[in-house]
Scaffold this motif. Structure first.
Motif, short mmCIF file in Angstrom:
data_model
loop_
_atom_site.label_atom_id
_atom_site.label_comp_id
_atom_site.label_asym_id
_atom_site.label_seq_id
_atom_site.Cartn_x
_atom_site.Cartn_y
_atom_site.Cartn_z
N ASN A 83 -89.91 -55.25 8.41
CA ASN A 83 -90.00 -54.93 7.00
C ASN A 83 -90.40 -53.47 6.79
OD1 ASN A 83 -90.45 -54.81 4.26
ND2 ASN A 83 -91.72 -56.64 4.18
N LEU A 118 -93.41 -51.92 4.18
CA LEU A 118 -94.83 -51.83 4.50
C LEU A 118 -95.32 -50.40 4.65
CD1 LEU A 118 -95.04 -54.72 7.14
CD2 LEU A 118 -95.68 -54.80 4.73
N LEU A 149 -97.64 -48.64 1.98
CA LEU A 149 -99.03 -49.07 1.79
C LEU A 149 -99.98 -48.01 2.34
CD1 LEU A 149 -98.59 -52.77 2.97
CD2 LEU A 149 -98.79 -51.95 0.61
N VAL A 169 -103.83 -50.30 6.09
CA VAL A 169 -103.19 -51.57 5.71
C VAL A 169 -101.79 -51.63 6.31
CG1 VAL A 169 -102.40 -52.99 3.77
CG2 VAL A 169 -104.55 -51.72 3.59
N ALA A 170 -101.06 -50.53 6.22
CA ALA A 170 -99.70 -50.48 6.77
C ALA A 170 -99.71 -50.73 8.27
CB ALA A 170 -99.07 -49.13 6.46
N LYS A 171 -100.66 -50.14 8.99
CA LYS A 171 -100.75 -50.34 10.44
C LYS A 171 -100.97 -51.81 10.78
CE LYS A 171 -102.56 -45.93 12.05
NZ LYS A 171 -103.71 -45.28 12.70
N ALA A 172 -101.91 -52.44 10.09
CA ALA A 172 -102.23 -53.84 10.38
C ALA A 172 -101.05 -54.76 10.07
CB ALA A 172 -103.46 -54.27 9.57
N LYS A 173 -100.45 -54.59 8.89
CA LYS A 173 -99.34 -55.46 8.51
C LYS A 173 -98.09 -55.20 9.35
CE LYS A 173 -100.73 -56.72 3.91
NZ LYS A 173 -100.28 -57.06 2.57
N LEU A 174 -97.84 -53.93 9.66
CA LEU A 174 -96.67 -53.59 10.47
C LEU A 174 -96.82 -54.11 11.90
CD1 LEU A 174 -93.94 -52.22 10.40
CD2 LEU A 174 -95.07 -50.05 10.94
N ALA A 201 -98.45 -56.81 12.82
CA ALA A 201 -98.18 -58.25 12.75
C ALA A 201 -96.69 -58.52 12.59
CB ALA A 201 -98.96 -58.87 11.60
N GLU A 202 -96.04 -57.74 11.75
CA GLU A 202 -94.59 -57.90 11.52
C GLU A 202 -93.80 -57.63 12.81
OE1 GLU A 202 -91.20 -58.21 8.81
OE2 GLU A 202 -93.30 -58.47 8.33
N GLN A 222 -94.26 -60.59 15.32
CA GLN A 222 -93.47 -61.75 14.89
C GLN A 222 -91.97 -61.54 15.12
OE1 GLN A 222 -94.59 -62.40 10.80
NE2 GLN A 222 -96.33 -63.66 11.36
#
Length: 104
Positions: free
Chosen positions: A48, A51, A54, A58-63, A65-66, A69
């Protein structure tokens, strides 16, 4: 043995990799470089790209995880051990490096 893979905007595709390891690494680089929704017959393929707008932590953490996955889903022959970032926030660029192990 642990390997590091980084996506590159200028990567070339080898349609006949010499080894399975080379094929796997190319697949991981492709996953990292492909934004979700950009592949016509498989809209879920990739990571995604929204992200990156952000805030950096926040971008590092969500990216991260993305990325984990997406690699688990599309390249199950590897295990992601960690995701590191070369952040050049001033240049507006967040470059992920994935550390992984080949599954046996």
């Amino acid at each position: 043995m642990e390997f590091e893979i980084t996506a590159s905007a200028s990567m070339t595709v080898n349609f006949a990799p010499d080894t399975t390891t080379e094929e796997i690494f190319q697949n991981v680089r492709t996953i990292l470089a492909t934004p979700v929704y950009s592949v016509p017959l498989n809209r879920a393929f990739g990571v995604n790209a929204e992200l990156v707008d952000l805030p950096l932590p926040v971008a590092k953490a969500k990216l991260a995880a993305e990325i984990v996955q997406a690699i688990q889903k599309f390249e199950p022959r590897v295990e992601v051990t960690k995701v590191l970032f070369t952040d050049k926030a001033i240049a507006g660029r967040l470059q992920p490096t994935v550390c992984l192990r080949l599954k046996e």
